[in-house]
Design an enzyme around this catalytic site. Structure first.
Site, PDB file in Angstrom:
ATOM      1  N   GLN A  78       0.854  -1.196   0.000  1.00  0.00           N
ATOM      2  CA  GLN A  78       0.000   0.000   0.000  1.00  0.00           C
ATOM      3  C   GLN A  78       0.882   1.236   0.000  1.00  0.00           C
ATOM      4  O   GLN A  78       1.861   1.305   0.743  1.00  0.00           O
ATOM      5  CB  GLN A  78      -0.916  -0.015   1.236  1.00  0.00           C
ATOM      6  CG  GLN A  78      -1.836   1.196   1.344  1.00  0.00           C
ATOM      7  CD  GLN A  78      -1.260   2.299   2.192  1.00  0.00           C
ATOM      8  OE1 GLN A  78      -0.600   2.041   3.194  1.00  0.00           O
ATOM      9  NE2 GLN A  78      -1.480   3.558   1.808  1.00  0.00           N
ATOM     10  N   THR A 106      -3.415   4.466  -2.068  1.00  0.00           N
ATOM     11  CA  THR A 106      -4.566   4.929  -1.283  1.00  0.00           C
ATOM     12  C   THR A 106      -4.855   6.391  -1.595  1.00  0.00           C
ATOM     13  O   THR A 106      -3.982   7.247  -1.452  1.00  0.00           O
ATOM     14  CB  THR A 106      -4.296   4.733   0.222  1.00  0.00           C
ATOM     15  OG1 THR A 106      -4.101   3.338   0.442  1.00  0.00           O
ATOM     16  CG2 THR A 106      -5.455   5.224   1.076  1.00  0.00           C
ATOM     17  N   ARG A 115     -11.130  11.295  13.737  1.00  0.00           N
ATOM     18  CA  ARG A 115     -11.573  10.059  14.397  1.00  0.00           C
ATOM     19  C   ARG A 115     -11.896  10.376  15.853  1.00  0.00           C
ATOM     20  O   ARG A 115     -11.026  10.385  16.723  1.00  0.00           O
ATOM     21  CB  ARG A 115     -10.500   8.986  14.260  1.00  0.00           C
ATOM     22  CG  ARG A 115     -10.282   8.684  12.777  1.00  0.00           C
ATOM     23  CD  ARG A 115      -9.088   7.859  12.453  1.00  0.00           C
ATOM     24  NE  ARG A 115      -8.882   7.837  11.003  1.00  0.00           N
ATOM     25  CZ  ARG A 115      -7.767   7.474  10.401  1.00  0.00           C
ATOM     26  NH1 ARG A 115      -6.736   7.065  11.123  1.00  0.00           N
ATOM     27  NH2 ARG A 115      -7.655   7.509   9.093  1.00  0.00           N
ATOM     28  N   LYS A 175      -6.919   2.567  -4.418  1.00  0.00           N
ATOM     29  CA  LYS A 175      -7.669   2.119  -3.231  1.00  0.00           C
ATOM     30  C   LYS A 175      -8.366   3.316  -2.588  1.00  0.00           C
ATOM     31  O   LYS A 175      -7.709   4.286  -2.211  1.00  0.00           O
ATOM     32  CB  LYS A 175      -6.711   1.488  -2.208  1.00  0.00           C
ATOM     33  CG  LYS A 175      -7.376   1.110  -0.878  1.00  0.00           C
ATOM     34  CD  LYS A 175      -6.412   0.398   0.054  1.00  0.00           C
ATOM     35  CE  LYS A 175      -7.073  -0.047   1.340  1.00  0.00           C
ATOM     36  NZ  LYS A 175      -7.257   1.039   2.307  1.00  0.00           N
ATOM     37  N   SER A 197     -13.351   1.170  -1.462  1.00  0.00           N
ATOM     38  CA  SER A 197     -13.017   1.241  -0.034  1.00  0.00           C
ATOM     39  C   SER A 197     -13.342   2.634   0.482  1.00  0.00           C
ATOM     40  O   SER A 197     -13.214   3.616  -0.245  1.00  0.00           O
ATOM     41  CB  SER A 197     -11.509   0.977   0.150  1.00  0.00           C
ATOM     42  OG  SER A 197     -11.105   1.179   1.495  1.00  0.00           O
ATOM     43  N   HIS A 199     -11.901   3.227   3.551  1.00  0.00           N
ATOM     44  CA  HIS A 199     -10.887   3.209   4.606  1.00  0.00           C
ATOM     45  C   HIS A 199     -11.483   2.676   5.921  1.00  0.00           C
ATOM     46  O   HIS A 199     -11.137   3.119   7.015  1.00  0.00           O
ATOM     47  CB  HIS A 199     -10.332   4.632   4.812  1.00  0.00           C
ATOM     48  CG  HIS A 199      -8.855   4.677   5.077  1.00  0.00           C
ATOM     49  ND1 HIS A 199      -7.943   5.140   4.162  1.00  0.00           N
ATOM     50  CD2 HIS A 199      -8.113   4.362   6.173  1.00  0.00           C
ATOM     51  CE1 HIS A 199      -6.726   5.108   4.668  1.00  0.00           C
ATOM     52  NE2 HIS A 199      -6.799   4.633   5.892  1.00  0.00           N
ATOM     53  N   ARG A 202     -13.061   5.313   8.230  1.00  0.00           N
ATOM     54  CA  ARG A 202     -12.196   6.126   9.084  1.00  0.00           C
ATOM     55  C   ARG A 202     -11.834   7.470   8.444  1.00  0.00           C
ATOM     56  O   ARG A 202     -11.121   8.259   9.039  1.00  0.00           O
ATOM     57  CB  ARG A 202     -10.897   5.368   9.381  1.00  0.00           C
ATOM     58  CG  ARG A 202     -11.137   4.090  10.174  1.00  0.00           C
ATOM     59  CD  ARG A 202      -9.994   3.092  10.015  1.00  0.00           C
ATOM     60  NE  ARG A 202      -8.722   3.585  10.480  1.00  0.00           N
ATOM     61  CZ  ARG A 202      -8.344   3.629  11.758  1.00  0.00           C
ATOM     62  NH1 ARG A 202      -9.171   3.232  12.690  1.00  0.00           N
ATOM     63  NH2 ARG A 202      -7.155   4.059  12.099  1.00  0.00           N
ATOM     64  N   GLY A 231     -14.115  -3.407   3.646  1.00  0.00           N
ATOM     65  CA  GLY A 231     -15.040  -2.758   4.566  1.00  0.00           C
ATOM     66  C   GLY A 231     -16.057  -3.751   5.096  1.00  0.00           C
ATOM     67  O   GLY A 231     -16.871  -4.280   4.339  1.00  0.00           O
ATOM     68  N   ARG A 254      -9.869  -5.190   9.864  1.00  0.00           N
ATOM     69  CA  ARG A 254      -9.997  -5.416  11.306  1.00  0.00           C
ATOM     70  C   ARG A 254     -10.042  -6.898  11.663  1.00  0.00           C
ATOM     71  O   ARG A 254      -9.514  -7.297  12.703  1.00  0.00           O
ATOM     72  CB  ARG A 254     -11.239  -4.719  11.840  1.00  0.00           C
ATOM     73  CG  ARG A 254     -11.111  -3.196  11.882  1.00  0.00           C
ATOM     74  CD  ARG A 254     -12.463  -2.611  12.242  1.00  0.00           C
ATOM     75  NE  ARG A 254     -12.500  -1.183  12.260  1.00  0.00           N
ATOM     76  CZ  ARG A 254     -12.729  -0.420  11.192  1.00  0.00           C
ATOM     77  NH1 ARG A 254     -12.877  -0.965  10.004  1.00  0.00           N
ATOM     78  NH2 ARG A 254     -12.797   0.888  11.316  1.00  0.00           N
TER      79      ARG A 254
HETATM   80  C1  LIG Z   1      -6.296   0.508  12.457  1.00  0.00           C
HETATM   81  C2  LIG Z   1      -6.418   0.678  10.969  1.00  0.00           C
HETATM   82  C3  LIG Z   1      -5.322   1.165  10.249  1.00  0.00           C
HETATM   83  C4  LIG Z   1      -5.413   1.322   8.867  1.00  0.00           C
HETATM   84  N1  LIG Z   1      -4.321   1.750   8.188  1.00  0.00           N
HETATM   85  C5  LIG Z   1      -4.387   1.883   6.833  1.00  0.00           C
HETATM   86  C6  LIG Z   1      -3.252   2.295   6.095  1.00  0.00           C
HETATM   87  O1  LIG Z   1      -2.170   2.529   6.643  1.00  0.00           O
HETATM   88  N2  LIG Z   1      -3.386   2.434   4.749  1.00  0.00           N
HETATM   89  C7  LIG Z   1      -4.562   2.180   4.104  1.00  0.00           C
HETATM   90  O2  LIG Z   1      -4.644   2.328   2.893  1.00  0.00           O
HETATM   91  N3  LIG Z   1      -5.657   1.761   4.799  1.00  0.00           N
HETATM   92  C8  LIG Z   1      -5.590   1.606   6.128  1.00  0.00           C
HETATM   93  N4  LIG Z   1      -6.690   1.171   6.810  1.00  0.00           N
HETATM   94  C9  LIG Z   1      -7.913   0.823   6.063  1.00  0.00           C
HETATM   95  C10 LIG Z   1      -7.893  -0.648   5.630  1.00  0.00           C
HETATM   96  O3  LIG Z   1      -6.935  -0.890   4.634  1.00  0.00           O
HETATM   97  C11 LIG Z   1      -9.260  -1.076   5.065  1.00  0.00           C
HETATM   98  O4  LIG Z   1      -9.645  -0.180   4.042  1.00  0.00           O
HETATM   99  C12 LIG Z   1     -10.360  -1.171   6.115  1.00  0.00           C
HETATM  100  O5  LIG Z   1      -9.840  -1.491   7.381  1.00  0.00           O
HETATM  101  C13 LIG Z   1     -11.371  -2.210   5.674  1.00  0.00           C
HETATM  102  O6  LIG Z   1     -12.395  -2.318   6.589  1.00  0.00           O
HETATM  103  P1  LIG Z   1     -12.466  -3.492   7.719  1.00  0.00           P
HETATM  104  O7  LIG Z   1     -11.485  -3.091   8.781  1.00  0.00           O
HETATM  105  O8  LIG Z   1     -13.892  -3.404   8.156  1.00  0.00           O
HETATM  106  O9  LIG Z   1     -12.102  -4.799   7.073  1.00  0.00           O
HETATM  107  C14 LIG Z   1      -6.610   1.010   8.191  1.00  0.00           C
HETATM  108  C15 LIG Z   1      -7.700   0.495   8.929  1.00  0.00           C
HETATM  109  C16 LIG Z   1      -7.601   0.309  10.288  1.00  0.00           C
HETATM  110  C17 LIG Z   1      -8.789  -0.267  11.040  1.00  0.00           C
END
Ligand SMILES: Cc1cc2nc3c(=O)[nH]c(=O)nc-3n(C[C@H](O)[C@H](O)[C@H](O)COP(=O)(O)O)c2cc1C
Length: 306
Positions: A78, A106, A115, A175, A197, A199, A202, A231, A254
């Protein structure tokens, strides 16, 4: 019903890799916060589960360390694009050299989201949890998370994607989009795929749920490039619904992070194994011998879509 499901395979080809299932690990930052073994443990678990791991730019281990931890695994990197393109290039070069097979760029985080839960709990990344790849690329070891985000380029545009995609030897997936318009632009500007996505909810508050956005993106892409989605993937049925609506694969964030927090590598393996077993059962109960047999006819909407 009355379909032979005595042999059900969850295997799938995703971004030219043969995976045990169309479920890979989403990029999640700072994994040493969840468990001292961090990203190398997640990579070993993904390798053991026969699937791919996406490594965050904001990882607590370098792309090379993660590759060495699971040399036989499929890995995707990523990328956040930095204002200083030299930093971006250094991260890309390391990923290419360490055998990563795709870049997930991303695009939904030009700034970190607000957040509120983190404000309430007073969450901060402890000073001893470092991001070595960024520190090496930037040439500083004293950066806070907020300072790292300030280095990310909020002016990034479609032309930058086009340039990145043309210069990079790996496919560059976009992404973080949730609309047909952005999906069409991604194809036009050389994306090697998209990840629908938001994110994990978030970034933009009140963003569309990705499962709602997925069909319009799939329709806009018209099979020209792979469509991944993330997601809310918590169960095999979540995976099946996304595949039925046209995703080639999903990423789980997660679910894997919680596994890591509970039991390190074994916890991530358990989470991935549960998703695979549940997907296999869901396929069997739907009368599908493989993920490719899922179609939109397997999903009934409660209300018609406008
Ligand atoms: C704690 C945390 C840190 C994340 N860090 C990144 C990141 O560094 N780069 C990124 O592209 N997405 C990041 N994400 C988003 C995830 O890649 C993903 O889009 C998202 O968690 C998918 O949803 P889910 O947690 O319900 O599976 C992060 C998500 C979480 C929960």
């Amino acid at each position: 019903m009355l379909v032979d499901v005595s042999e059900v395979s969850t295997e799938a080809e995703v971004l030219d890799a043969r995976l045990s299932m169309p479920v890979a690990v989403a990029p999640v930052a700072f994994q040493r916060l969840a468990h001292p073994d961090g990203e190398p443990a997640t990579a070993r678990a993904a390798e053991a589960a026969g699937t791919a791991m996406s490594l965050s730019t904001l990882a607590t281990a370098t792309p090379t360390e993660v590759a060495e931890a699971a040399p036989g695994g499929t890995r995707w990197m990523q990328l956040y694009c930095f204002r200083d393109r030299g930093v971006t290039r250094a991260l890309l070069d390391e990923a290419v050299a360490a055998g990563y097979e795709a870049i997930l760029l991303t695009v939904d985080a030009p700034f970190a989201g607000r957040r509120e839960r983190d404000f309430r709990t007073g969450f901060e990344v402890p000073a001893d949890v470092r991001t070595p790849a960024i520190e090496a690329a930037v040439g500083r070891t004293d950066l806070t998370v907020a300072e790292v985000f300030e280095l990310v380029d909020p002016a990034l545009g479609w032309d930058d994607l086009e340039q990145l995609a043309s210069e990079c030897e790996l496919p560059v997936l976009v992404k973080g989009l949730v609309t047909s318009e952005d999906a069409a632009l991604a194809v036009e500007h050389g994306a090697g795929g998209v990840v629908v996505s938001n994110h994990g909810g978030r970034q933009l508050d009140a963003a569309s749920a990705t499962i709602d956005a997925l069909p319009e993106v799939v329709d806009a892409i018209e099979g020209r490039i792979p469509v991944l989605m993330d997601g809310g993937i918590r169960r095999g049925t979540d995976v099946a619904v996304a595949l039925a609506l046209g995703a080639d694969a999903v990423l789980a964030g997660r679910a894997c992070l919680w596994g890591l927090a509970v039991d390190g590598q074994a916890g991530v393996e358990l989470a991935l194994g549960m998703l695979r077993d549940e997907l296999r059962l869901t396929l069997a109960l739907l009368g599908c011998a493989s993920p490719a047999e899922l179609t939109r006819a397997h999903v009934r909407h409660r209300k018609p879509r406008s």
